[in-house]
Design an enzyme around this catalytic site. Structure first.
Site, PDB file in Angstrom:
ATOM      1  N   LYS A 217     -23.932  13.259   2.594  1.00  0.00           N
ATOM      2  CA  LYS A 217     -22.846  12.435   2.061  1.00  0.00           C
ATOM      3  C   LYS A 217     -22.083  13.102   0.931  1.00  0.00           C
ATOM      4  CE  LYS A 217     -23.269   8.132   1.113  1.00  0.00           C
ATOM      5  NZ  LYS A 217     -23.813   6.944   0.414  1.00  0.00           N
TER       6      LYS A 217
ATOM      7  N   ASP B  84     -23.454  10.320   7.107  1.00  0.00           N
ATOM      8  CA  ASP B  84     -24.475   9.478   6.495  1.00  0.00           C
ATOM      9  C   ASP B  84     -25.574   9.286   7.529  1.00  0.00           C
ATOM     10  OD1 ASP B  84     -26.034   7.450   5.436  1.00  0.00           O
ATOM     11  OD2 ASP B  84     -24.332   6.360   4.582  1.00  0.00           O
TER      12      ASP B  84
ATOM     13  N   TYR C 166     -41.953   3.552  -1.821  1.00  0.00           N
ATOM     14  CA  TYR C 166     -41.663   4.973  -1.570  1.00  0.00           C
ATOM     15  C   TYR C 166     -42.708   5.577  -0.634  1.00  0.00           C
ATOM     16  CZ  TYR C 166     -40.736   9.939  -2.423  1.00  0.00           C
ATOM     17  OH  TYR C 166     -40.461  11.286  -2.270  1.00  0.00           O
TER      18      TYR C 166
ATOM     19  N   LYS D 297     -41.949   7.591   2.854  1.00  0.00           N
ATOM     20  CA  LYS D 297     -42.294   9.005   3.064  1.00  0.00           C
ATOM     21  C   LYS D 297     -43.358   9.156   4.147  1.00  0.00           C
ATOM     22  CE  LYS D 297     -40.793  12.179   1.456  1.00  0.00           C
ATOM     23  NZ  LYS D 297     -39.524  12.936   1.740  1.00  0.00           N
TER      24      LYS D 297
END
Length: 255
Positions: free
Chosen positions: A20, A52, A146, A150
């Protein structure tokens, strides 16, 4: 993964960058265009594409543009990630959604879009920048949102490797042993002190390059750590990658 792009450029690679960043961000250096200039300066060919990874149609269009202009796809690198280390109690759901959309879904959709072209390549590799599937609860207790995003990327590696075996397409993950001296570390993990305790991005780039040059049929479904890859290549002196030896900061998700 601009370091990996530069390492590939030294071999004369054609590198497409889909991201982006068209305008410089106050806290993040560089744009897709400045990265492209660095790739060209290093001897490679570069195709910067403003896109994107959350938008499937733009991803598909970008992949077609790469094939039209560069002639095919041999390697797909999933590096796009958002990070927010907030606890369950404090994380905003819009940040949770952003991490899921960029990290796990982005990895899935880009790889899916590249798959028909990877099937035609001589030594096709998918490399995802994500951690080994370490199920120590401590990591999930610290920043669950998170961790899910991941580990979702790492689950993609597991599934890609199994599903793509019949096509001879390698799918692996790569993660650094230490934190890496990037803007994200400076901004989110402790400023200049963390930078001092981190290694240069070149270590990840060199490890990625070593993986890409291995035969795809014999090198798949692995969760590589950067220094282990280099050790397999006979490189054990890591002093050139910086960081204060003895004070290096182990990266997230590694016990």
């Amino acid at each position: 993964m601009s370091g990996g792009s530069l390492r590939a450029a030294r071999d004369g690679a054609k590198v497409a960058i889909i991201a982006k960043t068209e305008q410089p961000h106050p806290k993040l250096e560089g744009t897709i265009y400045s990265a492209a200039e660095e790739i060209r300066a290093a001897g490679g060919e570069a195709l910067p594409i403003a896109g994107d990874v959350r938008d499937e149609q733009r991803v598909l269009a970008a992949v077609e543009q790469v094939v039209d202009q560069l002639g095919g796809i041999d390697i797909c690198v999933n590096n796009a990630s958002a990070i927010d280390l907030s606890s369950v109690e404090s994380v905003q759901m819009k940040r949770y959604d952003l991490m899921q959309d960029i990290n796990t879904r982005g990895t899935f959709v880009l790889t899916k879009a590249c798959l028909p072209h990877l099937k035609l390549a001589a030594n096709p590799h998918v490399l995802t920048l994500s951690p080994p599937l370490n199920l120590n609860p401590a990591w999930f207790g610290r920043s669950l949102a998170y961790a899910i995003a991941k580990y979702g990327m790492s689950l993609c590696t597991l599934g890609f490797a199994e599903e793509f075996k019949e096509y001879g397409i390698a799918a692996n993950s790569l993660w650094p042993r230490t934190t890496i001296a990037t803007a994200a570390v400076r901004n989110l993990l402790g400023g200049e002190e963390s930078m001092r305790r981190s290694r240069d991005p070149r270590i990840v780039a060199d490890a990625a390059h070593a993986i890409f040059t291995r035969p795809s049929k014999k090198c798949t479904g692995r969760f590589f750590i950067d220094d282990e890859v280099l050790a397999e290549e006979g490189i054990t002196d890591l002093s050139s990658y910086g960081g204060v030896e003895g004070e290096l900061q182990t990266d997230l998700f590694l016990d």
